[in-house]
Design an enzyme around this catalytic site. Structure first.
Site, PDB file in Angstrom:
ATOM      1  CE  LYS A   1       2.282 -41.901   5.708  1.00  0.00           C
ATOM      2  NZ  LYS A   1       3.264 -41.147   6.461  1.00  0.00           N
TER       3      LYS A   1
ATOM      4  N   GLY B   1     -14.939 -49.174  31.644  1.00  0.00           N
ATOM      5  CA  GLY B   1     -15.090 -48.357  32.850  1.00  0.00           C
ATOM      6  C   GLY B   1     -16.317 -47.475  32.756  1.00  0.00           C
TER       7      GLY B   1
ATOM      8  N   GLY C   1     -14.773 -36.279   3.750  1.00  0.00           N
ATOM      9  CA  GLY C   1     -13.809 -35.758   4.722  1.00  0.00           C
ATOM     10  C   GLY C   1     -12.486 -36.506   4.647  1.00  0.00           C
TER      11      GLY C   1
ATOM     12  CB  VAL D   1     -10.327 -37.669   0.787  1.00  0.00           C
ATOM     13  CG1 VAL D   1      -9.187 -37.318  -0.118  1.00  0.00           C
ATOM     14  CG2 VAL D   1     -11.557 -36.823   0.425  1.00  0.00           C
TER      15      VAL D   1
ATOM     16  CG  HIS E   1      17.690 -26.970  -7.935  1.00  0.00           C
ATOM     17  ND1 HIS E   1      16.400 -26.674  -8.336  1.00  0.00           N
ATOM     18  CD2 HIS E   1      18.369 -27.352  -9.041  1.00  0.00           C
ATOM     19  CE1 HIS E   1      16.313 -26.857  -9.645  1.00  0.00           C
ATOM     20  NE2 HIS E   1      17.479 -27.266 -10.094  1.00  0.00           N
TER      21      HIS E   1
HETATM   22  P1  NDP Z   1     -14.941 -35.471   8.639  1.00  0.00           P
HETATM   23  O1  NDP Z   1     -15.639 -34.650   9.625  1.00  0.00           O
HETATM   24  O2  NDP Z   1     -13.581 -35.083   8.176  1.00  0.00           O
HETATM   25  O3  NDP Z   1     -15.842 -35.618   7.335  1.00  0.00           O
HETATM   26  C1  NDP Z   1     -17.141 -36.081   7.402  1.00  0.00           C
HETATM   27  C2  NDP Z   1     -17.705 -36.104   6.006  1.00  0.00           C
HETATM   28  O4  NDP Z   1     -18.950 -36.770   6.019  1.00  0.00           O
HETATM   29  C3  NDP Z   1     -17.926 -34.740   5.412  1.00  0.00           C
HETATM   30  O5  NDP Z   1     -17.620 -34.780   4.049  1.00  0.00           O
HETATM   31  C4  NDP Z   1     -19.428 -34.517   5.622  1.00  0.00           C
HETATM   32  O6  NDP Z   1     -20.011 -33.726   4.634  1.00  0.00           O
HETATM   33  C5  NDP Z   1     -19.951 -35.920   5.475  1.00  0.00           C
HETATM   34  N1  NDP Z   1     -21.186 -36.192   6.182  1.00  0.00           N
HETATM   35  C6  NDP Z   1     -21.463 -35.982   7.490  1.00  0.00           C
HETATM   36  N2  NDP Z   1     -22.690 -36.436   7.801  1.00  0.00           N
HETATM   37  C7  NDP Z   1     -23.213 -36.921   6.651  1.00  0.00           C
HETATM   38  C8  NDP Z   1     -24.438 -37.530   6.327  1.00  0.00           C
HETATM   39  N3  NDP Z   1     -25.386 -37.704   7.233  1.00  0.00           N
HETATM   40  N4  NDP Z   1     -24.626 -37.924   5.055  1.00  0.00           N
HETATM   41  C9  NDP Z   1     -23.681 -37.739   4.117  1.00  0.00           C
HETATM   42  N5  NDP Z   1     -22.495 -37.180   4.370  1.00  0.00           N
HETATM   43  C10 NDP Z   1     -22.261 -36.776   5.632  1.00  0.00           C
HETATM   44  O7  NDP Z   1     -14.948 -36.933   9.253  1.00  0.00           O
HETATM   45  P2  NDP Z   1     -14.104 -38.235   8.974  1.00  0.00           P
HETATM   46  O8  NDP Z   1     -14.995 -39.343   9.379  1.00  0.00           O
HETATM   47  O9  NDP Z   1     -13.532 -38.251   7.609  1.00  0.00           O
HETATM   48  O10 NDP Z   1     -12.907 -38.099  10.000  1.00  0.00           O
HETATM   49  C11 NDP Z   1     -13.156 -37.843  11.375  1.00  0.00           C
HETATM   50  C12 NDP Z   1     -12.033 -37.047  11.964  1.00  0.00           C
HETATM   51  O11 NDP Z   1     -10.905 -37.876  12.131  1.00  0.00           O
HETATM   52  C13 NDP Z   1     -11.531 -35.901  11.106  1.00  0.00           C
HETATM   53  O12 NDP Z   1     -12.250 -34.730  11.281  1.00  0.00           O
HETATM   54  C14 NDP Z   1     -10.110 -35.750  11.555  1.00  0.00           C
HETATM   55  O13 NDP Z   1     -10.095 -34.881  12.644  1.00  0.00           O
HETATM   56  C15 NDP Z   1      -9.720 -37.159  11.971  1.00  0.00           C
HETATM   57  N6  NDP Z   1      -8.883 -37.794  10.941  1.00  0.00           N
HETATM   58  C16 NDP Z   1      -7.666 -37.264  10.653  1.00  0.00           C
HETATM   59  C17 NDP Z   1      -6.876 -37.840   9.704  1.00  0.00           C
HETATM   60  C18 NDP Z   1      -5.552 -37.250   9.401  1.00  0.00           C
HETATM   61  O14 NDP Z   1      -5.072 -36.450  10.189  1.00  0.00           O
HETATM   62  N7  NDP Z   1      -4.943 -37.561   8.277  1.00  0.00           N
HETATM   63  C19 NDP Z   1      -7.279 -39.036   8.973  1.00  0.00           C
HETATM   64  C20 NDP Z   1      -8.581 -39.493   9.340  1.00  0.00           C
HETATM   65  C21 NDP Z   1      -9.337 -38.893  10.285  1.00  0.00           C
HETATM   66  P3  NDP Z   1     -20.024 -32.114   4.674  1.00  0.00           P
HETATM   67  O15 NDP Z   1     -18.695 -31.672   4.177  1.00  0.00           O
HETATM   68  O16 NDP Z   1     -21.133 -31.742   3.766  1.00  0.00           O
HETATM   69  O17 NDP Z   1     -20.281 -31.749   6.103  1.00  0.00           O
END
Ligand code: NDP
Length: 456
Positions: free
Chosen positions: A52, A115, A176, A180, A436
Site C-alpha cells: 500500500k 520452531g 488474482g 492485479v 453530495h
Molecule cells: P489468488 O489466489 O488471488 O490468485 C492466483 C492467481 O494465479 C489466479 O489468477 C490463478 O488463476 C493463477 N494461477 C494459479 N496457479 C497458476 C498456474 N499454475 N499458472 C498460471 N496461473 C496460475 O492469489 P494471489 O497470489 O494473488 O494472492 C494470495 C492471497 O492473498 C489472495 O487470495 C488473498 O486472499 C490475499 N491477498 C489479499 C490482498 C488484499 O486483500 N488486497 C492483496 C494480496 C493478497 P485462475 O483464476 O485461473 O485460478
C-alpha cells in the site's frame, strides 16, 4: 509446579499469532511466540503495508497527470525508486518495533528462530525444547511457483517490494489479488506491464461485471493482457533481460518476470504430521473447526495457514477469538460471513457479500448498477469510469452484495459492509440521504433495477 513451561506457545508472529499471543499474555497467561523472520508477518513485512505504501507512491504519477486539467503547470517529474523503497522500509522498521513492544508490554516472550513441533505439547527451536499446554500454529503462507524451466529467473511479490531498480518492463503471471495490484503499481510508475492469465479473465470469484469493468480499464490504460495461456519457460539473456515463452508460442521480452499464482500454507517441515495434526491433502492447510481447533486437542491454528479467508483482519479475528475462548473464559468463534475485501488495483475494487452469480444461485435477485465518469475526471480528462452494483434479495429486499470499482472503493465499501453485515434492506439504503457531491452517494440513489435477463 505447572506441568508445562508455558500456557501458550505460538508459532509465527504475524497478524493472527501476535493478536492471539498479546491477548493471552494480557490475560495473564505465560506465552512465548516463535518467529523465524521479522515480527509482523506477511501483512506488515511483505504484504499489505509495504504494497500500500508503494501504491501511495505510484498514485502521485496519476495526480501529476490529472493536475494539468486543473490549471497546474507540472514540470519534469521524476521518481527516485530507491528513495521510495527506503522510506517504505523505514516505516516497516517502525511498525516492527511497535509489534515487538506490544508483545513485550503484554509479557509475551519472543523467541527468534524456526520452531518445529516435536509432540502435541512440545516445540523445538534453536535446539531448545519448550513445553506448552496449548500450541497455536500461525505461520501463514508463502508464494507458490509452478515448476517450469527458468522459473528461478522470476521474482514473487516478496522481491518486487524491494527491487533495487524500477524495471522498464515486467511480465506478471496470474490474475488474482497480487497480480492485479502489482500490475497497477508498476504501470502507474511507467513500466510496460503484461499480465499472463490462464483463464479468460482476472479475479476469479469476483462479481462478473466487476471483473469485466476492471479488465477493460486496465487494458484501456495500456496494460497488456495475454489470456488463456501459460508461461512455458523463462530464459535469462546475457544482458539480464528475460525472454518469456508462452504456450501459445508468443515470446515476451522484459526486464522482470513476477509470479503471483497463489500462496500455499507454510506447513512443510513444521512437524505437524509428526504431531498428528491433520492437513488438507490438496493444499497442505491445517484443518480446523469453527473454534480454530485442529484434530489434536492441544493444537489450534489461525490465519493463512488454515486457508479459510486469507486476509489480515480475518487472521486477527481468528486469533482474538482463540484467546478470548481459551484465556478469558469468553467463548467466541470468528464469523466468516460477509467479510469485505478490496483489491488495491488502479482503479480499486471494493466488495462485500454475494456476487451476482452466487446470489442468483440462491434465488431471485434485483440488480442495481451504475457506471459513470467520476467528477474529478471531467477536468482532468481521465477516461476512467466508476462502476457500482448492489444486489438485493427480491423476496426480503435485504441487500446481499455491494461491489464497486473506482477511486476510494475500498474506503466506501468498508462503510457499506456494516449495512450488509447488519442485514439492512434496500428501503434502508433509499431512506439514507446522500452526501453530495460524492461517488458514494450513488449507492443510496439507485432507483431502478436492471431488467432481469435471467427471467426473460
Ligand atoms: P489468488 O489466489 O488471488 O490468485 C492466483 C492467481 O494465479 C489466479 O489468477 C490463478 O488463476 C493463477 N494461477 C494459479 N496457479 C497458476 C498456474 N499454475 N499458472 C498460471 N496461473 C496460475 O492469489 P494471489 O497470489 O494473488 O494472492 C494470495 C492471497 O492473498 C489472495 O487470495 C488473498 O486472499 C490475499 N491477498 C489479499 C490482498 C488484499 O486483500 N488486497 C492483496 C494480496 C493478497 P485462475 O483464476 O485461473 O485460478
Amino acid at each position: 509446579m505447572a506441568a508445562f513451561e508455558y500456557d501458550l506457545v505460538t508459532l509465527g508472529a504475524g497478524s493472527g499469532g501476535v493478536r492471539a499471543s498479546r491477548l493471552a499474555g494480557g490475560y495473564g497467561a505465560r506465552v512465548a511466540v516463535i518467529e523465524e523472520s521479522r515480527v509482523g508477518g506477511t501483512c506488515v513485512v511483505r504484504g499489505c503495508v509495504p504494497k500500500k505504501l508503494l501504491i501511495y507512491g505510484a498514485e502521485f504519477a496519476r495526480s501529476f497527470q490529472d493536475a494539468r486539467g486543473y490549471g497546474w503547470t507540472v514540470g519534469d517529474v521524476h521518481l527516485d525508486w530507491p528513495a521510495l523503497v527506503a522510506s517504505k522500509n523505514r516505516e516497516l522498521d517502525r511498525l516492527e518495533a511497535v509489534y515487538r513492544n506490544t508483545l513485550k508490554s503484554n509479557h509475551v516472550e519472543l523467541v527468534e528462530g524456526r520452531g518445529r513441533l516435536v509432540d502435541p505439547h512440545t516445540v523445538e527451536v534453536n535446539g531448545r525444547r519448550m513445553t506448552a499446554q496449548r500450541i497455536l500454529v500461525a505461520v501463514g503462507g508463502w508464494p507458490v511457483l509452478p515448476d517450469i524451466p527458468g522459473v528461478e529467473h522470476a521474482i514473487t511479490s516478496n522481491e518486487a517490494l524491494d527491487l533495487p531498480r524500477l524495471p522498464d518492463s515486467i511480465v506478471i503471471v496470474g490474475g488474482g489479488f497480487i497480480a492485479v495490484e502489482f500490475a497497477g503499481l508498476f504501470h502507474a510508475l511507467g513500466c510496460a506491464v503484461t499480465l499472463v492469465i490462464r483463464a479468460d479473465n482476472i479475479l476469479r470469484g469476483f462479481d462478473q461485471d466487476i471483473r469485466e469493468h476492471l479488465v477493460a480499464e486496465l487494458e484501456h490504460q495500456g496494460i497488456t493482457i495475454c489470456r488463456k495461456t501459460q508461461v512455458q519457460s523463462i530464459r535469462c539473456e546475457k544482458d539480464g533481460r528475460r525472454m518469456v515463452t508462452l504456450q501459445d508460442g508468443r515470446i515476451l521480452a522484459c526486464e522482470q518476470v513476477m509470479y503471483a499464482t497463489g500462496r500455499a500454507p507454510n506447513t512443510a517441515g513444521l512437524g505437524l504430521e509428526e504431531a498428528g495434526v491433520a492437513l488438507d491433502p490438496r493444499t497442505g492447510a491445517v484443518q480446523v473447526d469453527a473454534w480454530s481447533r485442529t484434530n489434536v486437542s492441544s493444537i489450534w491454528a489461525v490465519g493463512d495457514v488454515t486457508n479459510r479467508i486469507n486476509l489480515t483482519p480475518v487472521a486477527i479475528r481468528e486469533g482474538a477469538c482463540f484467546s478470548e475462548t481459551e484465556f478469558n473464559n469468553n467463548p467466541m468463534t470468528p464469523d466468516h460471513a460477509n467479510v469485505a475485501s478490496a483489491v488495491f488495483s488502479q482503479p480499486a475494487v471494493g466488495t462485500v457479500g454475494l456476487t451476482e452469480e452466487k446470489a442468483r444461485a440462491r434465488g431471485p435477485v434485483d440488480v442495481y448498477m451504475t457506471r459513470f465518469r467520476p467528477m474529478k475526471n471531467t477536468l482532468s480528462g481521465r477516461e476512467e469510469h466508476t462502476m457500482m452494483k448492489l444486489l438485493v434479495d427480491r423476496a426480503t429486499q435485504v441487500v446481499i452484495g455491494a461491489h464497486m470499482v473506482g477511486p476510494d472503493a475500498p474506503e466506501i465499501i468498508q462503510g457499506l459492509a456494516i449495512a450488509v453485515k447488519a442485514g439492512l434492506t434496500k428501503k434502508d439504503f433509499d431512506a439514507t440521504v446522500g452526501i453530495h457531491p460524492t461517488a458514494a452517494e450513488e449507492f443510496v440513489t439507485l432507483r431502478t433495477p436492471r431488467p432481469d435477463l435471467a427471467s426473460v
